[in-house]
Design an enzyme around this catalytic site. Sequence first.
Site, mmCIF file in Angstrom:
data_model
loop_
_atom_site.group_PDB
_atom_site.id
_atom_site.type_symbol
_atom_site.label_atom_id
_atom_site.label_comp_id
_atom_site.label_asym_id
_atom_site.label_seq_id
_atom_site.Cartn_x
_atom_site.Cartn_y
_atom_site.Cartn_z
ATOM 1 N N ARG A 1 5.468 -4.683 3.028
ATOM 2 C CA ARG A 1 6.057 -4.507 1.696
ATOM 3 C C ARG A 1 7.018 -5.647 1.318
ATOM 4 N NH1 ARG A 1 6.590 1.455 2.416
ATOM 5 N NH2 ARG A 1 4.688 2.330 1.575
ATOM 6 N N GLY B 1 0.836 -1.200 0.000
ATOM 7 C CA GLY B 1 0.000 0.000 0.000
ATOM 8 C C GLY B 1 0.864 1.241 0.000
ATOM 9 N N GLU C 1 8.793 -3.320 8.133
ATOM 10 C CA GLU C 1 9.756 -2.765 7.180
ATOM 11 C C GLU C 1 10.976 -2.270 7.991
ATOM 12 O OE1 GLU C 1 8.216 0.716 5.075
ATOM 13 O OE2 GLU C 1 8.506 -0.418 3.235
ATOM 14 N N ASP D 1 9.475 -2.699 -3.901
ATOM 15 C CA ASP D 1 10.747 -1.991 -3.984
ATOM 16 C C ASP D 1 11.066 -1.694 -5.452
ATOM 17 O OD1 ASP D 1 13.727 -1.623 -3.933
ATOM 18 O OD2 ASP D 1 13.466 -2.143 -1.833
ATOM 19 N N ARG E 1 1.084 11.661 11.126
ATOM 20 C CA ARG E 1 2.154 10.871 11.738
ATOM 21 C C ARG E 1 3.382 11.743 12.023
ATOM 22 N NH1 ARG E 1 3.893 5.858 8.336
ATOM 23 N NH2 ARG E 1 4.584 7.473 6.907
ATOM 24 N N ALA F 1 -0.602 4.694 4.212
ATOM 25 C CA ALA F 1 -1.954 4.157 4.018
ATOM 26 C C ALA F 1 -2.468 3.539 5.322
ATOM 27 C CB ALA F 1 -1.944 3.109 2.909
ATOM 28 N N GLU G 1 -11.501 4.606 5.425
ATOM 29 C CA GLU G 1 -12.233 4.890 6.662
ATOM 30 C C GLU G 1 -11.351 4.697 7.879
ATOM 31 O OE1 GLU G 1 -16.370 3.795 8.036
ATOM 32 O OE2 GLU G 1 -16.252 2.865 6.053
ATOM 33 N N GLN H 1 17.607 2.672 -2.875
ATOM 34 C CA GLN H 1 16.941 1.453 -3.362
ATOM 35 C C GLN H 1 17.799 0.217 -3.116
ATOM 36 O OE1 GLN H 1 13.746 3.611 -4.035
ATOM 37 N NE2 GLN H 1 13.806 1.403 -4.030
ATOM 38 N N PHE I 1 -10.551 3.098 11.078
ATOM 39 C CA PHE I 1 -11.000 1.929 11.851
ATOM 40 C C PHE I 1 -10.353 1.878 13.228
ATOM 41 C CE2 PHE I 1 -7.484 0.477 9.133
ATOM 42 C CZ PHE I 1 -6.612 -0.061 10.071
HETATM 43 N N1 LIG Z 1 -7.597 3.565 9.214
HETATM 44 C C1 LIG Z 1 -6.994 4.609 9.762
HETATM 45 N N2 LIG Z 1 -7.728 5.668 10.149
HETATM 46 C C2 LIG Z 1 -7.148 6.753 10.671
HETATM 47 N N3 LIG Z 1 -5.823 6.907 10.868
HETATM 48 C C3 LIG Z 1 -5.049 5.896 10.501
HETATM 49 C C4 LIG Z 1 -5.581 4.694 9.922
HETATM 50 N N4 LIG Z 1 -4.547 3.867 9.648
HETATM 51 C C5 LIG Z 1 -3.433 4.510 10.016
HETATM 52 N N5 LIG Z 1 -3.724 5.710 10.545
HETATM 53 C C6 LIG Z 1 -2.754 6.716 11.013
HETATM 54 O O1 LIG Z 1 -2.065 7.177 9.852
HETATM 55 C C7 LIG Z 1 -0.669 7.318 10.104
HETATM 56 C C8 LIG Z 1 0.106 6.393 9.160
HETATM 57 O O2 LIG Z 1 -0.178 5.045 9.478
HETATM 58 P P1 LIG Z 1 0.924 3.889 9.398
HETATM 59 O O3 LIG Z 1 2.182 4.342 10.060
HETATM 60 O O4 LIG Z 1 0.267 2.650 9.877
HETATM 61 O O5 LIG Z 1 1.151 3.861 7.812
HETATM 62 P P2 LIG Z 1 2.088 2.915 6.928
HETATM 63 O O6 LIG Z 1 1.287 2.507 5.750
HETATM 64 O O7 LIG Z 1 2.653 1.824 7.767
HETATM 65 O O8 LIG Z 1 3.233 3.924 6.490
HETATM 66 P P3 LIG Z 1 4.584 3.668 5.651
HETATM 67 O O9 LIG Z 1 4.195 3.568 4.227
HETATM 68 O O10 LIG Z 1 5.376 4.882 5.903
HETATM 69 O O11 LIG Z 1 5.235 2.445 6.177
HETATM 70 C C9 LIG Z 1 -0.469 6.974 11.581
HETATM 71 O O12 LIG Z 1 -0.479 8.191 12.307
HETATM 72 C C10 LIG Z 1 -1.685 6.121 11.940
HETATM 73 O O13 LIG Z 1 -2.035 6.285 13.291
HETATM 74 N N1 LIG Z 2 12.146 5.230 -2.553
HETATM 75 C C1 LIG Z 2 11.695 4.264 -1.771
HETATM 76 N N2 LIG Z 2 11.890 2.991 -2.118
HETATM 77 C C2 LIG Z 2 11.441 1.944 -1.389
HETATM 78 O O1 LIG Z 2 11.631 0.769 -1.744
HETATM 79 C C3 LIG Z 2 10.760 2.268 -0.188
HETATM 80 N N3 LIG Z 2 10.191 1.526 0.778
HETATM 81 C C4 LIG Z 2 9.703 2.391 1.680
HETATM 82 N N4 LIG Z 2 9.965 3.654 1.302
HETATM 83 C C5 LIG Z 2 9.679 4.874 2.086
HETATM 84 C C6 LIG Z 2 8.250 5.249 2.151
HETATM 85 C C7 LIG Z 2 8.142 5.861 3.515
HETATM 86 O O2 LIG Z 2 8.543 7.228 3.438
HETATM 87 C C8 LIG Z 2 9.159 5.128 4.345
HETATM 88 C C9 LIG Z 2 8.574 4.026 5.214
HETATM 89 O O3 LIG Z 2 7.793 3.169 4.460
HETATM 90 O O4 LIG Z 2 10.083 4.580 3.424
HETATM 91 C C10 LIG Z 2 10.605 3.616 0.145
HETATM 92 N N5 LIG Z 2 11.065 4.605 -0.626
#
Ligand SMILES: Nc1ncnc2c1ncn2[C@@H]1O[C@H](COP(=O)(O)OP(=O)(O)OP(=O)(O)O)[C@@H](O)[C@H]1O
Ligand SMILES: Nc1nc(=O)c2ncn([C@H]3C[C@H](O)[C@@H](CO)O3)c2[nH]1
Length: 312
Positions: free
Chosen positions: A171, A71, A96, A176, A235, A75, A283, A140, A285
Amino acid sequence: MGGAPCLGTLSILAPKFQAFQCPVGFSRSLVCFLLFPHQSYFTTRESNMSPSLKRACPGLEKRIKRIFIEGNIAAGKSTFVHLLEEQSKDWEVVPEPIARWCNVQTQQAEFEELTTSQKSGGNVLQMMYEKPERWAYTFQSYACMSRIRAQIKSTYGKLQEAENPVQFFERSVYSDRYIFASNLYECECVNETEWAIYQDWHSWLHQQFGKHIELDGIIYLRAAPEMCMQRLHLRGREEEQGIPLEYLEKLHFKHESWLQNRTLKMEFEYLNEIPILTLDVNEDFKGDSVKCGDMVEKVRSCFLQLLHLFHA
Ligand SMILES: Nc1ncnc2c1ncn2[C@@H]1O[C@H](COP(=O)(O)OP(=O)(O)OP(=O)(O)O)[C@@H](O)[C@H]1O
Ligand SMILES: Nc1nc(=O)c2ncn([C@H]3C[C@H](O)[C@@H](CO)O3)c2[nH]1
Protein backbone atom coordinates in the site's frame (compact mmCIF):
# COMPACT_ATOMS: atom_id res chain seq x y z
CA MET A 1 -16.48 -8.38 -11.10
CA GLY A 2 -15.59 -8.45 -14.80
CA GLY A 3 -12.52 -9.86 -16.51
CA ALA A 4 -11.24 -13.37 -17.01
CA PRO A 5 -9.96 -15.08 -13.89
CA CYS A 6 -6.19 -15.01 -13.46
CA LEU A 7 -5.66 -12.87 -16.53
CA GLY A 8 -2.96 -10.35 -15.82
CA THR A 9 -3.27 -7.04 -17.61
CA LEU A 10 -0.77 -4.26 -17.80
CA SER A 11 -2.59 -1.08 -18.58
CA ILE A 12 -1.37 2.38 -19.33
CA LEU A 13 -4.44 4.49 -19.82
CA ALA A 14 -2.96 7.95 -19.51
CA PRO A 15 -4.83 10.54 -21.53
CA LYS A 16 -1.60 11.55 -23.23
CA PHE A 17 -0.86 7.99 -24.26
CA GLN A 18 -2.78 5.65 -26.41
CA ALA A 19 -4.95 3.33 -24.37
CA PHE A 20 -3.12 0.08 -23.94
CA GLN A 21 -4.24 -3.08 -22.29
CA CYS A 22 -3.41 -6.69 -23.00
CA PRO A 23 -2.55 -9.92 -21.25
CA VAL A 24 1.00 -10.21 -19.99
CA GLY A 25 1.08 -13.90 -19.31
CA PHE A 26 2.92 -14.70 -22.55
CA SER A 27 6.14 -12.82 -21.98
CA ARG A 28 4.61 -10.06 -24.00
CA SER A 29 7.63 -7.81 -23.66
CA LEU A 30 9.73 -10.38 -25.46
CA VAL A 31 7.22 -10.39 -28.29
CA CYS A 32 7.43 -6.61 -28.38
CA PHE A 33 11.21 -6.60 -28.48
CA LEU A 34 11.06 -9.04 -31.36
CA LEU A 35 8.48 -7.06 -33.26
CA PHE A 36 9.85 -3.60 -32.58
CA PRO A 37 13.53 -4.05 -31.72
CA HIS A 38 14.39 -0.39 -32.32
CA GLN A 39 11.34 1.17 -30.76
CA SER A 40 10.32 2.00 -27.28
CA TYR A 41 7.25 -0.07 -26.55
CA PHE A 42 5.61 2.77 -24.67
CA THR A 43 5.60 6.16 -26.26
CA THR A 44 6.63 9.04 -24.03
CA ARG A 45 7.64 12.55 -24.82
CA GLU A 46 10.32 14.31 -22.78
CA SER A 47 7.98 17.20 -22.01
CA ASN A 48 5.33 14.81 -20.74
CA MET A 49 7.59 12.72 -18.56
CA SER A 50 6.40 12.09 -15.05
CA PRO A 51 8.83 12.82 -12.18
CA SER A 52 9.43 9.11 -11.73
CA LEU A 53 10.42 8.73 -15.36
CA LYS A 54 12.71 11.75 -15.21
CA ARG A 55 14.42 10.32 -12.18
CA ALA A 56 15.20 7.17 -14.09
CA CYS A 57 16.72 8.66 -17.21
CA PRO A 58 19.99 7.10 -18.36
CA GLY A 59 23.00 8.95 -16.99
CA LEU A 60 21.39 9.53 -13.63
CA GLU A 61 22.43 7.43 -10.70
CA LYS A 62 21.24 3.86 -10.85
CA ARG A 63 18.05 3.84 -8.89
CA ILE A 64 15.63 1.51 -7.32
CA LYS A 65 12.24 0.96 -8.91
CA ARG A 66 9.42 1.35 -6.45
CA ILE A 67 6.35 -0.78 -6.95
CA PHE A 68 3.30 -0.50 -4.75
CA ILE A 69 1.03 -3.42 -4.08
CA GLU A 70 -2.56 -2.31 -3.73
CA GLY A 71 -5.73 -4.24 -3.01
CA ASN A 72 -8.62 -4.70 -0.63
CA ILE A 73 -8.27 -5.90 2.96
CA ALA A 74 -7.16 -9.57 3.02
CA ALA A 75 -6.95 -9.78 -0.76
CA GLY A 76 -3.57 -11.46 -0.29
CA LYS A 77 -0.97 -8.69 -0.53
CA SER A 78 1.35 -9.96 2.22
CA THR A 79 1.11 -13.49 0.88
CA PHE A 80 1.93 -12.29 -2.61
CA VAL A 81 4.87 -10.05 -1.65
CA HIS A 82 6.44 -12.86 0.33
CA LEU A 83 6.25 -14.97 -2.77
CA LEU A 84 7.98 -12.20 -4.72
CA GLU A 85 10.68 -11.68 -2.13
CA GLU A 86 11.77 -15.29 -2.50
CA GLN A 87 12.33 -14.87 -6.22
CA SER A 88 15.29 -12.53 -6.42
CA LYS A 89 17.93 -10.97 -4.22
CA ASP A 90 17.25 -7.76 -6.16
CA TRP A 91 13.69 -7.65 -4.82
CA GLU A 92 12.91 -6.30 -1.38
CA VAL A 93 9.58 -5.99 0.43
CA VAL A 94 8.56 -3.16 2.72
CA PRO A 95 5.51 -4.34 4.67
CA GLU A 96 2.66 -2.17 5.91
CA PRO A 97 3.58 -0.99 9.44
CA ILE A 98 0.57 -2.70 11.02
CA ALA A 99 2.65 -3.80 14.02
CA ARG A 100 2.79 -0.19 15.10
CA TRP A 101 -0.93 0.28 14.67
CA CYS A 102 -1.72 -2.73 16.84
CA ASN A 103 1.28 -2.45 19.13
CA VAL A 104 2.36 -5.96 18.25
CA GLN A 105 5.99 -6.17 19.27
CA THR A 106 7.41 -8.40 16.58
CA GLN A 107 11.07 -7.45 17.05
CA GLN A 108 13.13 -5.35 19.41
CA ALA A 109 13.86 -2.84 16.64
CA GLU A 110 10.15 -2.43 15.98
CA PHE A 111 9.45 -1.82 19.64
CA GLU A 112 12.17 0.79 19.96
CA GLU A 113 10.34 3.04 17.55
CA LEU A 114 7.00 2.93 19.31
CA THR A 115 5.86 6.06 21.06
CA THR A 116 5.38 6.14 24.82
CA SER A 117 1.61 5.84 24.49
CA GLN A 118 1.96 2.83 22.22
CA LYS A 119 4.37 1.11 24.53
CA SER A 120 1.66 1.39 27.11
CA GLY A 121 -0.72 -0.53 24.90
CA GLY A 122 -2.68 1.67 22.43
CA ASN A 123 -4.19 -0.39 19.63
CA VAL A 124 -5.29 2.33 17.26
CA LEU A 125 -6.44 -0.16 14.60
CA GLN A 126 -8.86 -1.72 17.04
CA MET A 127 -9.98 1.68 18.29
CA MET A 128 -10.67 2.77 14.72
CA TYR A 129 -12.74 -0.32 13.94
CA GLU A 130 -14.66 -0.14 17.22
CA LYS A 131 -15.48 3.55 17.16
CA PRO A 132 -14.62 5.00 13.76
CA GLU A 133 -16.37 8.34 14.26
CA ARG A 134 -14.04 8.99 17.20
CA TRP A 135 -10.80 7.42 15.99
CA ALA A 136 -10.80 7.44 12.18
CA TYR A 137 -8.98 10.76 11.85
CA THR A 138 -6.39 9.76 14.46
CA PHE A 139 -5.85 6.44 12.72
CA GLN A 140 -5.46 7.99 9.26
CA SER A 141 -2.91 10.49 10.58
CA TYR A 142 -0.87 7.80 12.21
CA ALA A 143 -1.18 5.33 9.32
CA CYS A 144 0.00 7.92 6.81
CA MET A 145 2.86 9.16 8.94
CA SER A 146 4.09 5.66 9.71
CA ARG A 147 3.92 4.67 6.03
CA ILE A 148 6.10 7.62 5.06
CA ARG A 149 8.53 6.81 7.82
CA ALA A 150 8.73 3.14 6.83
CA GLN A 151 9.24 4.09 3.20
CA ILE A 152 12.02 6.56 3.88
CA LYS A 153 13.75 4.30 6.37
CA SER A 154 13.79 1.41 3.96
CA THR A 155 15.84 3.21 1.38
CA TYR A 156 18.56 1.24 -0.26
CA GLY A 157 20.13 -0.89 2.55
CA LYS A 158 19.99 -4.43 1.24
CA LEU A 159 19.80 -3.49 -2.42
CA GLN A 160 23.01 -1.55 -2.84
CA GLU A 161 24.68 -4.30 -4.84
CA ALA A 162 21.60 -5.24 -6.84
CA GLU A 163 21.70 -4.98 -10.61
CA ASN A 164 18.03 -4.18 -11.09
CA PRO A 165 16.83 -3.32 -7.60
CA VAL A 166 13.13 -3.26 -6.93
CA GLN A 167 11.28 -2.42 -3.74
CA PHE A 168 7.72 -3.59 -3.22
CA PHE A 169 5.63 -1.61 -0.77
CA GLU A 170 2.40 -2.85 0.72
CA ARG A 171 0.00 0.00 0.00
CA SER A 172 0.83 3.70 -0.28
CA VAL A 173 0.00 7.17 0.92
CA TYR A 174 -2.37 7.27 -2.07
CA SER A 175 -4.56 4.37 -0.91
CA ASP A 176 -4.40 5.89 2.55
CA ARG A 177 -6.04 9.04 1.25
CA TYR A 178 -8.09 8.06 -1.78
CA ILE A 179 -9.37 4.68 -0.60
CA PHE A 180 -9.55 4.59 3.20
CA ALA A 181 -9.69 8.18 4.44
CA SER A 182 -11.99 9.21 1.61
CA ASN A 183 -14.36 6.32 2.37
CA LEU A 184 -14.42 7.21 6.07
CA TYR A 185 -15.21 10.79 5.14
CA GLU A 186 -18.05 9.65 2.88
CA CYS A 187 -19.37 7.49 5.72
CA GLU A 188 -19.26 10.55 8.00
CA CYS A 189 -16.70 9.00 10.33
CA VAL A 190 -14.35 11.85 9.45
CA ASN A 191 -16.00 15.27 9.59
CA GLU A 192 -15.58 18.22 7.18
CA THR A 193 -12.94 19.93 9.29
CA GLU A 194 -10.92 16.75 9.83
CA TRP A 195 -11.09 15.96 6.13
CA ALA A 196 -9.92 19.44 5.18
CA ILE A 197 -7.02 19.24 7.64
CA TYR A 198 -6.09 15.71 6.55
CA GLN A 199 -5.98 16.70 2.88
CA ASP A 200 -4.01 19.82 3.66
CA TRP A 201 -1.22 18.06 5.55
CA HIS A 202 -1.27 15.06 3.19
CA SER A 203 -0.58 17.35 0.22
CA TRP A 204 2.07 19.22 2.14
CA LEU A 205 3.83 16.04 3.26
CA HIS A 206 3.76 14.77 -0.29
CA GLN A 207 5.40 17.96 -1.44
CA GLN A 208 8.10 17.65 1.22
CA PHE A 209 8.83 13.94 0.81
CA GLY A 210 7.74 13.47 -2.81
CA LYS A 211 11.13 12.22 -3.97
CA HIS A 212 11.06 9.39 -1.44
CA ILE A 213 7.47 8.34 -1.80
CA GLU A 214 6.73 8.58 -5.49
CA LEU A 215 6.27 5.30 -7.26
CA ASP A 216 7.15 3.72 -10.61
CA GLY A 217 4.38 1.16 -10.92
CA ILE A 218 1.46 -0.45 -9.17
CA ILE A 219 0.43 -4.07 -8.87
CA TYR A 220 -3.28 -4.28 -8.21
CA LEU A 221 -4.31 -7.52 -6.55
CA ARG A 222 -7.93 -7.75 -7.52
CA ALA A 223 -10.32 -9.93 -5.56
CA ALA A 224 -14.07 -10.02 -5.01
CA PRO A 225 -15.16 -8.50 -1.69
CA GLU A 226 -16.77 -11.84 -0.74
CA MET A 227 -13.41 -13.57 -1.24
CA CYS A 228 -11.68 -10.94 0.90
CA MET A 229 -14.28 -11.49 3.60
CA GLN A 230 -13.62 -15.21 3.54
CA ARG A 231 -9.85 -14.67 3.82
CA LEU A 232 -10.28 -12.05 6.52
CA HIS A 233 -12.12 -14.64 8.63
CA LEU A 234 -9.61 -17.32 7.74
CA ARG A 235 -6.73 -15.11 8.89
CA GLY A 236 -8.61 -14.29 12.09
CA ARG A 237 -6.98 -10.98 12.99
CA GLU A 238 -9.01 -10.07 16.06
CA GLU A 239 -9.42 -6.34 15.34
CA GLU A 240 -11.05 -7.06 11.98
CA GLN A 241 -13.64 -9.65 12.86
CA GLY A 242 -16.50 -7.11 13.07
CA ILE A 243 -15.89 -5.69 9.58
CA PRO A 244 -19.11 -5.96 7.53
CA LEU A 245 -19.13 -7.03 3.88
CA GLU A 246 -20.49 -3.60 2.97
CA TYR A 247 -17.22 -1.98 4.11
CA LEU A 248 -15.18 -4.29 1.86
CA GLU A 249 -17.56 -3.56 -1.02
CA LYS A 250 -17.08 0.18 -0.64
CA LEU A 251 -13.30 -0.23 -0.58
CA HIS A 252 -13.51 -2.53 -3.58
CA PHE A 253 -15.39 0.02 -5.67
CA LYS A 254 -12.85 2.68 -4.78
CA HIS A 255 -9.99 0.40 -5.82
CA GLU A 256 -11.82 -0.34 -9.05
CA SER A 257 -12.37 3.29 -9.94
CA TRP A 258 -8.74 4.12 -9.17
CA LEU A 259 -6.89 1.14 -10.62
CA GLN A 260 -9.21 -0.64 -13.02
CA ASN A 261 -11.34 2.11 -14.57
CA ARG A 262 -8.88 4.92 -13.84
CA THR A 263 -11.65 7.41 -13.28
CA LEU A 264 -10.78 8.50 -9.75
CA LYS A 265 -9.70 12.12 -9.64
CA MET A 266 -6.45 12.65 -7.76
CA GLU A 267 -4.35 15.63 -6.91
CA PHE A 268 -1.09 13.97 -7.98
CA GLU A 269 -1.01 14.12 -11.75
CA TYR A 270 1.98 11.87 -12.28
CA LEU A 271 -0.17 8.97 -11.06
CA ASN A 272 -2.18 9.14 -14.28
CA GLU A 273 0.88 7.92 -16.17
CA ILE A 274 1.86 5.13 -13.84
CA PRO A 275 1.77 1.59 -15.27
CA ILE A 276 -0.57 -0.77 -13.48
CA LEU A 277 -0.35 -4.54 -13.51
CA THR A 278 -3.66 -6.09 -12.49
CA LEU A 279 -3.62 -9.63 -11.17
CA ASP A 280 -6.76 -11.55 -10.38
CA VAL A 281 -6.15 -13.22 -7.02
CA ASN A 282 -9.53 -14.83 -6.51
CA GLU A 283 -8.01 -18.23 -7.15
CA ASP A 284 -5.99 -19.97 -4.49
CA PHE A 285 -2.36 -19.96 -5.62
CA LYS A 286 -0.82 -20.86 -2.26
CA GLY A 287 1.04 -24.14 -2.49
CA ASP A 288 0.49 -24.38 -6.26
CA SER A 289 3.91 -23.92 -7.82
CA VAL A 290 2.55 -23.61 -11.37
CA LYS A 291 0.14 -20.81 -10.48
CA CYS A 292 2.76 -19.07 -8.33
CA GLY A 293 5.28 -19.31 -11.18
CA ASP A 294 2.74 -17.85 -13.57
CA MET A 295 2.10 -14.85 -11.33
CA VAL A 296 5.80 -14.21 -10.80
CA GLU A 297 6.33 -14.43 -14.56
CA LYS A 298 3.71 -11.74 -15.07
CA VAL A 299 5.54 -9.48 -12.65
CA ARG A 300 8.89 -10.12 -14.34
CA SER A 301 7.39 -9.46 -17.71
CA CYS A 302 5.98 -6.20 -16.42
CA PHE A 303 9.43 -5.13 -15.21
CA LEU A 304 11.02 -5.87 -18.52
CA GLN A 305 8.59 -3.44 -20.03
CA LEU A 306 9.22 -0.90 -17.32
CA LEU A 307 12.98 -1.13 -17.80
CA HIS A 308 12.56 -0.81 -21.54
CA LEU A 309 10.47 2.29 -20.94
CA PHE A 310 12.95 3.79 -18.52
CA HIS A 311 15.93 3.24 -20.80
CA ALA A 312 14.19 4.26 -24.01
N1 LIG B 1 -4.53 -16.64 -3.26
C1 LIG B 1 -4.89 -17.04 -2.05
N2 LIG B 1 -5.63 -18.16 -1.92
C2 LIG B 1 -6.04 -18.57 -0.71
N3 LIG B 1 -5.78 -17.94 0.45
C3 LIG B 1 -5.06 -16.83 0.38
C4 LIG B 1 -4.57 -16.31 -0.87
N4 LIG B 1 -3.89 -15.18 -0.61
C5 LIG B 1 -3.95 -14.98 0.71
N5 LIG B 1 -4.62 -15.98 1.31
C6 LIG B 1 -4.93 -16.08 2.75
O1 LIG B 1 -5.84 -15.02 3.04
C7 LIG B 1 -5.52 -14.39 4.28
C8 LIG B 1 -5.21 -12.91 4.02
O2 LIG B 1 -4.03 -12.80 3.24
P1 LIG B 1 -2.96 -11.64 3.46
O3 LIG B 1 -2.66 -11.49 4.92
O4 LIG B 1 -1.84 -11.91 2.53
O5 LIG B 1 -3.84 -10.39 2.98
P2 LIG B 1 -3.44 -8.84 2.86
O6 LIG B 1 -3.99 -8.37 1.57
O7 LIG B 1 -1.98 -8.67 3.07
O8 LIG B 1 -4.25 -8.21 4.07
P3 LIG B 1 -4.28 -6.70 4.62
O9 LIG B 1 -5.13 -5.92 3.70
O10 LIG B 1 -4.92 -6.84 5.94
O11 LIG B 1 -2.89 -6.21 4.71
C9 LIG B 1 -4.33 -15.16 4.85
O12 LIG B 1 -4.84 -16.12 5.75
C10 LIG B 1 -3.70 -15.84 3.64
O13 LIG B 1 -3.09 -17.05 4.00
N1 LIG C 1 -8.88 3.07 7.86
C1 LIG C 1 -7.75 2.61 7.34
N2 LIG C 1 -6.93 3.44 6.70
C2 LIG C 1 -5.77 3.05 6.12
O1 LIG C 1 -5.03 3.85 5.53
C3 LIG C 1 -5.44 1.68 6.26
N3 LIG C 1 -4.40 0.93 5.84
C4 LIG C 1 -4.63 -0.31 6.27
N4 LIG C 1 -5.79 -0.36 6.96
C5 LIG C 1 -6.33 -1.54 7.67
C6 LIG C 1 -6.87 -2.60 6.80
C7 LIG C 1 -6.55 -3.84 7.58
O2 LIG C 1 -7.58 -4.05 8.55
C8 LIG C 1 -5.28 -3.52 8.32
C9 LIG C 1 -4.02 -4.07 7.67
O3 LIG C 1 -3.96 -3.71 6.33
O4 LIG C 1 -5.22 -2.11 8.37
C10 LIG C 1 -6.32 0.85 6.96
N5 LIG C 1 -7.46 1.30 7.50
